[in-house]
Design an enzyme around this catalytic site. Sequence first.
Site, PDB file in Angstrom:
ATOM      1  N   LYS A  15       0.752  -1.256  -0.017  1.00 22.45           N
ATOM      2  CA  LYS A  15       0.090  -0.011  -0.057  1.00 22.45           C
ATOM      3  C   LYS A  15       0.773   1.342   0.200  1.00 22.45           C
ATOM      4  O   LYS A  15       0.754   1.955  -0.928  1.00 22.45           O
ATOM      5  CB  LYS A  15      -0.926   0.087   1.184  1.00 22.45           C
ATOM      6  CG  LYS A  15      -1.898  -1.197   1.411  1.00 22.45           C
ATOM      7  CD  LYS A  15      -2.904  -1.049   2.543  1.00 22.45           C
ATOM      8  CE  LYS A  15      -1.994  -0.961   3.830  1.00 22.45           C
ATOM      9  NZ  LYS A  15      -1.292  -2.226   4.327  1.00 22.45           N
ATOM     10  N   ARG A  88      -9.454   1.437   8.418  1.00 22.93           N
ATOM     11  CA  ARG A  88      -9.179  -0.148   8.882  1.00 22.93           C
ATOM     12  C   ARG A  88     -10.181  -0.810   9.565  1.00 22.93           C
ATOM     13  O   ARG A  88     -10.144  -2.020  10.124  1.00 22.93           O
ATOM     14  CB  ARG A  88      -8.001   0.162   9.765  1.00 22.93           C
ATOM     15  CG  ARG A  88      -6.745  -0.474   9.317  1.00 22.93           C
ATOM     16  CD  ARG A  88      -5.537  -0.091  10.223  1.00 22.93           C
ATOM     17  NE  ARG A  88      -4.422  -0.832   9.835  1.00 22.93           N
ATOM     18  CZ  ARG A  88      -3.420  -0.476   9.205  1.00 22.93           C
ATOM     19  NH1 ARG A  88      -3.341   0.649   8.600  1.00 22.93           N
ATOM     20  NH2 ARG A  88      -2.343  -1.247   9.267  1.00 22.93           N
ATOM     21  N   ARG A 127      11.895  -6.750   5.027  1.00 19.67           N
ATOM     22  CA  ARG A 127      12.122  -5.113   5.344  1.00 19.67           C
ATOM     23  C   ARG A 127      12.765  -5.236   6.752  1.00 19.67           C
ATOM     24  O   ARG A 127      13.430  -4.340   7.058  1.00 19.67           O
ATOM     25  CB  ARG A 127      10.788  -4.574   5.221  1.00 19.67           C
ATOM     26  CG  ARG A 127      10.849  -3.280   5.572  1.00 19.67           C
ATOM     27  CD  ARG A 127       9.268  -2.394   5.399  1.00 19.67           C
ATOM     28  NE  ARG A 127       8.550  -2.812   6.451  1.00 19.67           N
ATOM     29  CZ  ARG A 127       7.220  -2.501   6.288  1.00 19.67           C
ATOM     30  NH1 ARG A 127       6.757  -1.794   5.455  1.00 19.67           N
ATOM     31  NH2 ARG A 127       6.332  -2.703   7.270  1.00 19.67           N
ATOM     32  N   ARG A 133      11.697  -1.878  11.187  1.00 21.08           N
ATOM     33  CA  ARG A 133      10.559  -1.431  12.043  1.00 21.08           C
ATOM     34  C   ARG A 133      10.108  -2.215  13.329  1.00 21.08           C
ATOM     35  O   ARG A 133      10.067  -3.431  13.065  1.00 21.08           O
ATOM     36  CB  ARG A 133       9.277  -1.136  11.004  1.00 21.08           C
ATOM     37  CG  ARG A 133       8.637  -0.043  11.072  1.00 21.08           C
ATOM     38  CD  ARG A 133       7.736   0.128   9.712  1.00 21.08           C
ATOM     39  NE  ARG A 133       6.452  -0.531  10.043  1.00 21.08           N
ATOM     40  CZ  ARG A 133       5.308  -0.347   9.272  1.00 21.08           C
ATOM     41  NH1 ARG A 133       5.708   0.409   8.206  1.00 21.08           N
ATOM     42  NH2 ARG A 133       4.235  -0.990   9.608  1.00 21.08           N
ATOM     43  N   ARG A 144      -0.514  -8.644  13.337  1.00 20.43           N
ATOM     44  CA  ARG A 144      -1.138  -7.892  12.228  1.00 20.43           C
ATOM     45  C   ARG A 144      -1.995  -8.536  11.355  1.00 20.43           C
ATOM     46  O   ARG A 144      -3.042  -7.922  10.981  1.00 20.43           O
ATOM     47  CB  ARG A 144       0.100  -7.072  11.701  1.00 20.43           C
ATOM     48  CG  ARG A 144       0.804  -5.968  12.603  1.00 20.43           C
ATOM     49  CD  ARG A 144       2.102  -5.668  12.094  1.00 20.43           C
ATOM     50  NE  ARG A 144       2.148  -4.916  11.064  1.00 20.43           N
ATOM     51  CZ  ARG A 144       3.572  -4.899  10.417  1.00 20.43           C
ATOM     52  NH1 ARG A 144       4.343  -5.277  10.697  1.00 20.43           N
ATOM     53  NH2 ARG A 144       3.493  -4.068   9.023  1.00 20.43           N
TER      54      ARG A 144
END
Length: 187
Positions: A15, A88, A127, A133, A144
């Site tokens: 996204k 969301r 990532r 992160r 998640r």
Amino acid sequence: MLKKIILLGPPGSGKGTQAKRLAESFGYLHLSTGDMLRDEVKKGSQLGQKAKAIMEKGELVPDTLIVAMIKSRLAVDNGGVILDGFPRTVAQAEALDAMLTEAGETIDRALLVDVSDGEVTKRLLGRAEIEGRADDTPNVIANRLNVYKQQTEPIVDYYSKLSKLTRINGEQVIEQVFADLKAVVRG
Ligand code: AP5
């Protein structure tokens, strides 16, 4: 040309990558609630302090806080906007509709970037090695995905019933996903 666009999809579906490109290509505003929240955490604001622990667990920040945050940034001036990571929940989708209706506007399309659990997990772990992160750890990624299925997937149905949903195959190279999205936005 479509103007009010939502990018939907599980964590790691692309996204953010695609929203940035679309916003640049069409001259639209890119609003990412994830980026806004990470900024608030970095600043140590009241909102950031509330959001930090929630985000680190991969849970959702309460709707009331998110809606207040986005309301202050969503310039309803008939310009184009790409919403990334918002709405969301169904409550957020309803709040967005109310905000836009008040301004005589409406969502033109929700674009669902479809990617399997296995592929998004692989991308996010990749990532993690580069960006580190806080929520890209195996357990938090699994949570998640679970939160996405429980709380966010119902909005796929919400936009589908309004005949505003388009599915895009997100398991293609970035350029091809971008080409497919651009074709829809061009109308
Ligand atoms: P947010 O920042 O929105 O995180 P997310 O939805 O988990 O999304 P990601 O940024 O992880 O993934 P993405 O789909 O943007 O993919 P990306 O382009 O980065 O939210 C973080 C947290 O904030 C939430 O968990 C929640 O706590 C809170 N929050 C945010 N919004 C909220 C809201 N509205 N309500 C309540 N709480 C909220 O790509 C991922 C990786 O894949 C990158 O490395 C990229 O290079 C790679 N990649 C992208 N596309 C491809 C491709 N086609 N092929 C191969 N690799 C690709």
